[in-house]
Write an enzyme that holds these catalytic residues in place. Sequence first.
Site, short mmCIF file in Angstrom:
data_model
loop_
_atom_site.label_atom_id
_atom_site.label_comp_id
_atom_site.label_asym_id
_atom_site.label_seq_id
_atom_site.Cartn_x
_atom_site.Cartn_y
_atom_site.Cartn_z
N CYS A 1 -36.61 5.50 20.86
CA CYS A 1 -36.84 4.80 19.79
C CYS A 1 -38.26 4.17 19.60
O CYS A 1 -38.50 3.69 20.84
CB CYS A 1 -35.95 3.86 19.48
SG CYS A 1 -36.33 2.83 18.10
N PHE B 1 -47.13 28.67 27.07
CA PHE B 1 -47.45 28.28 25.75
C PHE B 1 -48.64 29.25 25.30
O PHE B 1 -48.57 29.46 23.83
CB PHE B 1 -48.14 26.90 25.47
CG PHE B 1 -47.09 25.74 25.74
CD1 PHE B 1 -46.44 25.00 24.65
CD2 PHE B 1 -46.68 25.14 27.04
CE1 PHE B 1 -45.63 24.17 24.82
CE2 PHE B 1 -45.83 24.17 27.13
CZ PHE B 1 -45.13 23.75 26.04
N ARG B 2 -49.83 29.49 25.70
CA ARG B 2 -50.80 30.24 25.31
C ARG B 2 -51.05 31.78 25.43
O ARG B 2 -51.76 32.15 24.94
CB ARG B 2 -51.99 29.35 25.58
CG ARG B 2 -52.34 28.14 24.84
CD ARG B 2 -53.52 27.34 25.27
NE ARG B 2 -53.62 26.12 24.38
CZ ARG B 2 -53.22 25.18 24.64
NH1 ARG B 2 -52.39 24.90 25.69
NH2 ARG B 2 -53.12 23.96 24.07
N HIS C 1 -47.22 14.96 31.12
CA HIS C 1 -46.99 15.18 29.62
C HIS C 1 -45.65 14.57 29.16
O HIS C 1 -45.07 15.21 28.35
CB HIS C 1 -47.45 16.57 29.48
CG HIS C 1 -48.87 16.97 29.18
ND1 HIS C 1 -49.23 18.17 29.39
CD2 HIS C 1 -49.90 16.07 29.24
CE1 HIS C 1 -50.69 18.05 29.19
NE2 HIS C 1 -51.00 17.12 29.01
N ASN D 1 -53.52 31.06 40.06
CA ASN D 1 -53.54 31.21 38.85
C ASN D 1 -53.81 32.60 38.11
O ASN D 1 -54.74 33.10 38.86
CB ASN D 1 -54.34 30.07 38.02
CG ASN D 1 -54.02 30.10 36.46
OD1 ASN D 1 -52.74 29.79 36.14
ND2 ASN D 1 -55.14 30.38 35.84
N THR E 1 -42.96 29.79 34.47
CA THR E 1 -42.74 30.91 33.86
C THR E 1 -41.75 31.93 34.99
O THR E 1 -41.19 32.71 34.40
CB THR E 1 -43.95 31.78 33.55
OG1 THR E 1 -44.71 31.75 34.54
CG2 THR E 1 -44.68 30.86 32.44
N ASP F 1 -40.28 20.11 32.21
CA ASP F 1 -38.93 20.78 32.58
C ASP F 1 -38.18 20.20 33.68
O ASP F 1 -37.11 20.45 33.82
CB ASP F 1 -39.03 22.15 32.71
CG ASP F 1 -40.15 22.76 33.87
OD1 ASP F 1 -40.31 21.87 34.89
OD2 ASP F 1 -40.90 23.52 33.41
N CYS G 1 -37.78 0.14 19.52
CA CYS G 1 -37.10 -0.82 20.30
C CYS G 1 -36.92 -0.15 21.61
O CYS G 1 -36.41 -0.89 22.66
CB CYS G 1 -35.76 -1.09 19.83
SG CYS G 1 -34.40 0.21 19.82
N ALA H 1 -47.75 25.35 33.32
CA ALA H 1 -46.71 26.47 32.84
C ALA H 1 -46.38 27.44 34.00
O ALA H 1 -45.50 28.07 33.95
CB ALA H 1 -46.94 26.59 31.46
#
Length: 257
Positions: free
Chosen positions: A126, A36-37, A118, A225, A29, A103, A129, A25
Site C-alpha cells: 500500500c 524486455f527489449r 529494481h 552478454n 531468459t 524474479d 500505510c 534479464a
Amino acid sequence: MDMKLFETCKNLIINAENVVVLSGAGISTESGIKDFRSRTGVYQMAPEYILSLDYFYQNPREFYHFALQNLYHPDAVPNSGHEILAKWEREGKVSHIITQNIDGLHQKAGSKNVIEFHGTMKTASCLHCDKSYKTEEMINRFQTINEFYICDHCDTRQKRERFIKPDVVLFGDTGEWFTVEGFDRILHMIEAADCLLVLGTSLKVTPFSTFPQYRRKSTPLIIINIGDTPYDTDPNTFVIPESIGKSLSLLDEQPST
C-alpha cells in the site's frame, strides 16, 4: 568460442577474492523468462509506458493484468548460471549480486547476498500505510474484488493514495536503493571488488548502467552478454558473447594446469 579468453577469465576469477556480480534479464531468459527489449521481449507486446507509474495510477486493473501475465513467474526455476553463482558465494568467491531482475531466481538458487535493485514481483505494498500483500493474495483479489488494488487496511480521503503497487521499480518511480544511502552502499561494494562480473545486461538503463564506472582501474571487468555494452572496449575488460550458463560452467571448471 575463444578458449584462450576463457582461460584468462577463469584465472581472473580463481585469483579473485571479492567478485561482485551485476546481472540482468539475460541470465533469466535461460530459465524461460522473457527479457524486455529483444525481438521476442516484453516490449514487443506493449510499449514501455505500460510499466510506468503514471500508467499504473491511470489504469491499475490493466496494469496488473499485464504485470501478472508478463512479470510474475512463480514456477520458473534457476538455471546453471544461477546455481554456479550461488556455489561461488558459498565458497566465499562472490560477495554480492546486484540484479536488475525481479524474479527471485538468484535466491531460489541459494544466493544470500542479493540486492534486487529494481525490486521484486513477489509482493505488493500500500502506498499509504505500507501494508504488504503477497502476489498470490493480489491475484485472488484481482479475481474477486472490483477495486482490488485499493488497500482495505487503512483509509484516506482519496482512494488513489492507498493504491497497492507491486514492489517493483516502474518508470518514473524510485525504489529502496534509489537513495543516497542506497547508492553509497552499492558503490562501496563495487569499489571494494577485485573482479566485476556482468551477466546478461546491455548496461544501457540508468542508473544501473553507471555502476561499472566506479570499479577501481585495477579491477578486471568480465562481461558475458549476447549483444554490445558501452563498456566493451574499456581497458581491463573481457567480453564473452556467449550464453551465461555455458560460459559460467566453463569458468567453473578446474584449471587444466
